[in-house]
Scaffold this active site. Structure first.
Site, PDB file in Angstrom:
ATOM      1  N   ASN A 169     -18.678 -13.717  -2.139  1.00 39.66           N
ATOM      2  CA  ASN A 169     -20.059 -13.897  -1.665  1.00 39.66           C
ATOM      3  C   ASN A 169     -21.074 -14.146  -2.781  1.00 39.66           C
ATOM      4  OD1 ASN A 169     -19.927 -11.271  -2.534  1.00 39.66           O
ATOM      5  ND2 ASN A 169     -21.067 -10.398  -0.832  1.00 39.66           N
ATOM      6  N   GLU A 264     -17.036  -2.116  -7.138  1.00 39.83           N
ATOM      7  CA  GLU A 264     -18.034  -2.164  -6.076  1.00 39.83           C
ATOM      8  C   GLU A 264     -17.310  -2.640  -4.833  1.00 39.83           C
ATOM      9  OE1 GLU A 264     -21.075  -5.150  -6.446  1.00 39.83           O
ATOM     10  OE2 GLU A 264     -21.704  -4.772  -4.406  1.00 39.83           O
ATOM     11  N   CYS A 298     -22.449  -6.813   0.713  1.00 30.90           N
ATOM     12  CA  CYS A 298     -22.043  -5.413   0.821  1.00 30.90           C
ATOM     13  C   CYS A 298     -23.264  -4.541   1.092  1.00 30.90           C
ATOM     14  CB  CYS A 298     -21.289  -4.976  -0.432  1.00 30.90           C
ATOM     15  SG  CYS A 298     -22.217  -5.257  -1.909  1.00 30.90           S
TER      16      CYS A 298
END
Ligand code: G3H
Length: 503
Positions: A169, A264, A298
């Site tokens: 992304n 992450e 996220c």
């Protein structure tokens, strides 16, 4: 255009090359990996399917290049990073174009991603010069039982080879957020781009190549995760892994050796709305937080927990804004574009159908064409629905009505994720107490969750990650502390007298 002009040398026929030893190369495998355009669902690009032998070769080069890079003056490392940032920003068009084509990011947001990345590299160069250029000096007599006979000097030294694995992304931005701190700190860098996003990454790496970094210091290996994924993450030459992505990160962290990890992973960011909140502000933030890049962040708002007393009014306001979102091709800057793959779209649809069967209120009709899913607000979601807990990574926002703030906090804290959350209220005292009670790495007060600005600390609790990001924290994570202790034969004090007699 991607793969032309300044970037022509990164393309071999119709397959993009990989980068090793300061050169663009074709893999000996003779194989390539196809990258699908999420919107057209046709092959857009191809990249090299690198082999394990090629991974071994870049690791050897990375180990040896790092040794001389660590001896390169800090100001010189910063100078090269500034140069790479300028080249990146001057050549944003081909990178933005490939972001549009391989991850269906809207055109304007694709340009923003590249510019943001250039700014991140420059900030990192400046911050590195500041924080790596200073250390600590400790005196022994501050600890009981010691005289002032020991001087302790601390400094930060590189880890060695850093392996960077960014997600689809933000293939450019989340790659440079790993590359720049690693390099300024004196490490070498091996990049494994995501398949969708690989071509944008290769263009970005070429900007570092053009800036003149030493051969072997940076490598970019493309290929199938199933063939080189574990081989890379478990490679003995790797001294640190910085990964952003889904729960693959959990398995990487279980298999990795005794090395620092920066992970992450996912998030189920809760948006708690109190009855005194500015509902127009909340509605705009649910739109921005829940639907930008079609919810594939996220940090997207992934569950709204709103007090029953204001829920009807809030849902109406959000509904009115959802109706204005444009849906279509990324080239036309549509707000909602195709999600990254058919399997993602199927997963999102599964969550939506589960909510339907269990009685959620659909504020819009569910609509899907290929990988394109129209924005959907689901009201009256209950905790027994999957969408209350799982992250859709798509343009679907569930609303759970709550009767107390505690209910909202409990829902947020019952999640296995703990990335970010947000709270909307005009009462700052309540906001701080709620923020303290939420088990997430960050809480935004009166705004949607977001990672940036890129120098802010960014971290997840529980299954959302390990370590903290943000420029300063990343530099620190990619270094270790080295100390030198000077032992004196006798206590010594500044401005003290009589030292000769003590010798
Ligand atoms: O998807 C994960 C990213 O770290 C989110 O970044 O908050 O800037 O969209 P963002």
């Amino acid at each position: 255009m991607a793969g032309t002009g300044l970037f022509a040398e990164i393309l071999d026929g119709e397959v993009y090359k990989y980068y090793a030893d300061g050169e663009w190369k074709t893999s000996s495998s003779g194989k390539s990996v196809a990258i699908m355009n999420p919107a057209t669902r046709k092959t857009q690009y191809k990249v090299q399917a690198c082999t394990q032998e090629e991974v071994n070769a870049v690791m050897e080069l990375a180990k040896s290049a790092q040794k001389s890079w660590a001896k390169t003056p800090l100001w010189k490392r910063a100078e090269l990073l500034h140069k790479a940032a300028a080249i990146l920003k001057d050549n944003k068009a081909p990178m933005a174009e490939s972001l549009v084509k391989e991850i269906a990011k809207p055109a304007k947001d694709s340009v923003t991603e590249v510019v943001r990345s250039g700014d991140l590299i420059s900030y990192c160069a400046e911050e590195g010069v500041r924080i790596l250029g200073e250390g600590k000096f400790l005196l022994s007599d501050s600890f009981p039982g010691n005289d002032r006979t020991k001087y302790c000097l601390t400094s930060k030294i590189p880890l060695g080879v850093v392996l960077a694995i960014p997600p689809f992304n933000y293939p450019v931005n989340l790659a440079v957020s790993k590359i720049a701190p690693a390099l300024i700190a004196g490490n070498s860098l091996v990049l494994k781009p995501p398949t969708q996003g690989a071509v944008s990454c290769l263009h970005m790496v070429h900007c570092f190549h053009l800036a003149g970094f030493p051969k072997g210091l940076i490598s970019c290996i493309t290929g199938k995760g199933s063939e080189i994924g574990d081989f890379l993450t478990m490679h003995p030459a790797v001294n640190c892994i910085s990964f952003t992505g889904g729960d693959t990160g959990i398995s990487i962290s279980k298999k990795a050796g005794m090395i620092p990890l920066q992970m992450e992973l996912g998030g189920k960011d809760a948006c708690i709305v109190l009855d005194d909140a500015d509902l127009d502000l909340v509605a705009s933030n649910i739109i921005k937080g829940g639907f930008s890049y079609s919810g594939q962040r996220c940090t997207a708002v992934k569950v709204v927990l709103v007090m029953e007393s204001v829920a009807d009014e809030l849902v109406e306001k959000v509904k009115a804004k959802v109706a204005k979102l444009t849906v279509g091709p990324p080239e036309e800057n549509s707000d909602i574009t195709a999600v990254v793959s058919e399997s993602s779209a199927n997963f999102i649809e599964g969550l939506v159908m589960d909510a339907k069967e269990k009685g959620a209120t659909f504020c819009q009709e569910y609509k899907r064409e290929g990988n394109l899913i129209w924005p959907l607000l689901l009201d009256n979601v209950r905790p027994d629905m999957r969408i209350a807990w799982e992250e859709p990574f798509g343009p679907v926002v569930p609303v759970l009505r709550i009767n107390s703030v505690e209910e909202g906090i409990n829902h947020c804290n019952a999640s296995n994720f703990g990335l970010q959350g947000c709270v909307f209220t005009k009462d700052i005292n309540k906001a701080i107490l709620i923020s303290d009670a939420m088990e997430t790495g960050t809480v935004q007060i009166n705004s949607a969750p977001a990672r940036g600005p890129d120098h802010f600390p960014f971290q997840g609790l529980k299954d959302s990650g390990i370590g903290s990001q943000g420029v300063t924290n990343s530099i620190n994570l990619m270094t270790k502390v080295k100390t030198t202790v000077i032992n004196l034969p006798t206590p010594s004090y500044s401005m003290g007298d009589g030292f000769i007699s003590r010798l």
